[in-house]
Enzyme design. Structure first.
Site, short mmCIF file in Angstrom:
data_model
loop_
_atom_site.label_atom_id
_atom_site.label_comp_id
_atom_site.label_asym_id
_atom_site.label_seq_id
_atom_site.Cartn_x
_atom_site.Cartn_y
_atom_site.Cartn_z
N TYR A 1 2.74 11.56 -12.58
CA TYR A 1 1.26 11.59 -12.24
C TYR A 1 1.22 12.69 -11.05
CZ TYR A 1 1.68 7.76 -9.04
OH TYR A 1 2.16 7.02 -7.82
N TYR B 1 9.30 -3.66 -10.02
CA TYR B 1 7.93 -3.57 -10.78
C TYR B 1 8.08 -3.37 -12.15
CZ TYR B 1 3.09 -1.82 -11.50
OH TYR B 1 1.91 -1.69 -11.80
N HIS C 1 2.98 -7.30 -8.15
CA HIS C 1 1.77 -7.53 -8.90
C HIS C 1 1.99 -8.69 -10.04
CE1 HIS C 1 1.09 -4.03 -6.61
NE2 HIS C 1 1.49 -3.05 -7.54
N ARG D 1 5.91 4.26 -17.90
CA ARG D 1 4.91 5.25 -17.93
C ARG D 1 5.22 5.87 -16.43
NH1 ARG D 1 0.68 3.23 -14.61
NH2 ARG D 1 0.80 1.04 -14.78
N CYS E 1 0.75 -1.15 -0.12
CA CYS E 1 -0.02 -0.09 0.07
C CYS E 1 0.89 1.18 0.11
CB CYS E 1 -0.63 -0.13 1.25
SG CYS E 1 -0.18 -0.23 2.79
N HIS E 2 0.13 2.43 -0.37
CA HIS E 2 1.04 3.55 -0.38
C HIS E 2 0.66 4.62 0.56
CE1 HIS E 2 2.48 1.79 -4.18
NE2 HIS E 2 1.25 1.52 -4.49
N ASP F 1 -2.81 -2.44 -2.58
CA ASP F 1 -2.46 -1.35 -3.35
C ASP F 1 -3.24 -0.42 -2.86
OD1 ASP F 1 -0.86 -0.38 -5.18
OD2 ASP F 1 -2.46 -0.60 -6.78
O1 LIG Z 1 0.55 0.57 -11.89
C1 LIG Z 1 0.78 1.84 -11.32
O2 LIG Z 1 0.34 2.75 -11.86
C2 LIG Z 1 1.44 1.65 -9.92
C3 LIG Z 1 2.07 2.76 -9.50
C4 LIG Z 1 2.56 2.80 -8.31
C5 LIG Z 1 3.50 4.07 -8.03
O3 LIG Z 1 3.34 4.99 -8.76
O4 LIG Z 1 4.19 3.91 -7.29
O5 LIG Z 1 2.70 1.69 -7.94
C6 LIG Z 1 2.15 0.67 -7.90
O6 LIG Z 1 2.10 -0.35 -7.26
C7 LIG Z 1 1.26 0.55 -9.27
#
Ligand SMILES: O=C(O)c1cc(C(=O)O)oc(=O)c1
Length: 305
Positions: free
Chosen positions: A53, A161, A185, A134, A36-37, A261
């Site tokens: 973003y 990732y 993921h 991206r 999670c963030h 997430d």
């Molecule tokens: O698929 C995503 O946009 C995404 C982005 C981020 C991040 O910006 O860190 O983290 C994730 O786990 C998934």
């Protein structure tokens, strides 16, 4: 700067789901939301100039309230790319958690040993390398290898990732890292392809051949092509992703992690009800033993021992 920064969200940004349901699935005692963030808040912890973003604010208080509502005991908070290599929001959340959160930071090659020590004290246990174009600019492999060598003596691991089509090119790099490697993921499989096909087969082979490689079986809401979404009480959400996650949970029960997430950056089609996301878990981990490993034993071994 004398005034707080203000930020305008990326057009079309979906905020996290307001008022998630209470899960029907009872999480085992000691369950960890292991991905999670936190976002900002931007006025206190500004988003990074190099970000791709600008999110809604998603502060630690909201994350901890969600943790309690869903029935998790602890969180693993992963540095989001919108904060770049500025880990202040992450470290602040870890310190405020009273030992109930660990973290994964993003660091640059010029991070000092003192900074690493401060992060470790706060609860950071890993560093994240992002290969999704991206989300992050390219960093040369030798720089990443240097960072991995710096963090290995701390007992930290590397979180990666990437997208499935890039695995062939990244395979040798991942499989020669000196630490535990945790894949976000499931390496983003294309779930329209067969679970037994060559693309996901390469991912399974990588885990088979390299016992230091783990996977998060998270984010069906990002990977699903046919849904149905975790909304309106749906108890069998994201059915097309289930065979992929279940394959990993059943083949590597001691090396899988699960997370919400939350707050779900960059989703475009819908924002899932996090309570229903928890109800997705028994589809991919059908027995109490698999659930305990996925949600309790594995994250505690990696982050709290
Ligand atoms: O698929 C995503 O946009 C995404 C982005 C981020 C991040 O910006 O860190 O983290 C994730 O786990 C998934």
């Amino acid at each position: 700067m004398t005034t707080a920064d203000t930020f305008t969200k990326t057009p079309g940004w979906l905020d996290y789901y307001d008022g998630p349901s209470r899960p029907r699935f009872r999480l085992p005692a000691g369950a960890v939301d292991a991905h999670c963030h936190v976002f900002g808040p931007g006025a206190e912890f500004p988003y990074a100039p190099e970000r791709k973003y600008t999110p809604c604010d998603a502060p630690k208080e909201a994350l901890f309230a969600l943790r309690d509502h869903l029935g998790f005991e602890k969180n693993v908070i992963v540095q989001a790319t919108c904060h770049g290599t500025d880990n202040r929001a992450l470290v602040d959340a870890l310190r405020a958690s009273g030992g109930r959160a660990r973290g994964v930071a993003t660091v640059s090659r010029d991070v000092s040993d003192a900074d690493l020590r401060v992060m470790h004290e706060a609860g950071v246990r890993g560093t994240r390398f992002n290969f999704v174009k991206r989300l992050a600019d390219f960093t040369p492999r030798e720089v990443l290898a240097e960072i991995a060598a710096r963090i290995a003596p701390l007992g930290w691991h590397v979180v990666v990732y990437f997208e499935a089509q890039d695995l062939p090119e990244l395979y040798d790099f991942f499989t020669t890292l000196p630490t535990t490697v945790v894949v976000d993921h499931m390496g983003r499989p294309d779930v329209s392809k067969p679970v037994d096909g060559p693309e996901f087969g390469l991912f399974v082979k990588m885990m088979q051949d390299h016992p230091n490689i783990w996977s998060k079986v998270s984010c069906p809401e990002r990977l699903s092509l046919s849904g149905p979404p975790a909304l309106n009480g749906e108890q069998h959400a994201y059915r097309d992703v289930v065979p992929f996650a279940r394959r990993l949970v059943e083949t590597f029960p001691d090396r899988v992690l699960w997370g919400t997430d939350w707050p779900h950056p960059n989703l475009k089609s819908h924002m899932p009800d996090d309570g229903l996301l928890v109800d997705y878990i028994p589809q991919i981990a059908p027995t109490a033993e698999l659930q305990r490993k996925l949600l309790v034993d594995n994250p505690n071994r990696l982050y709290w021992s």
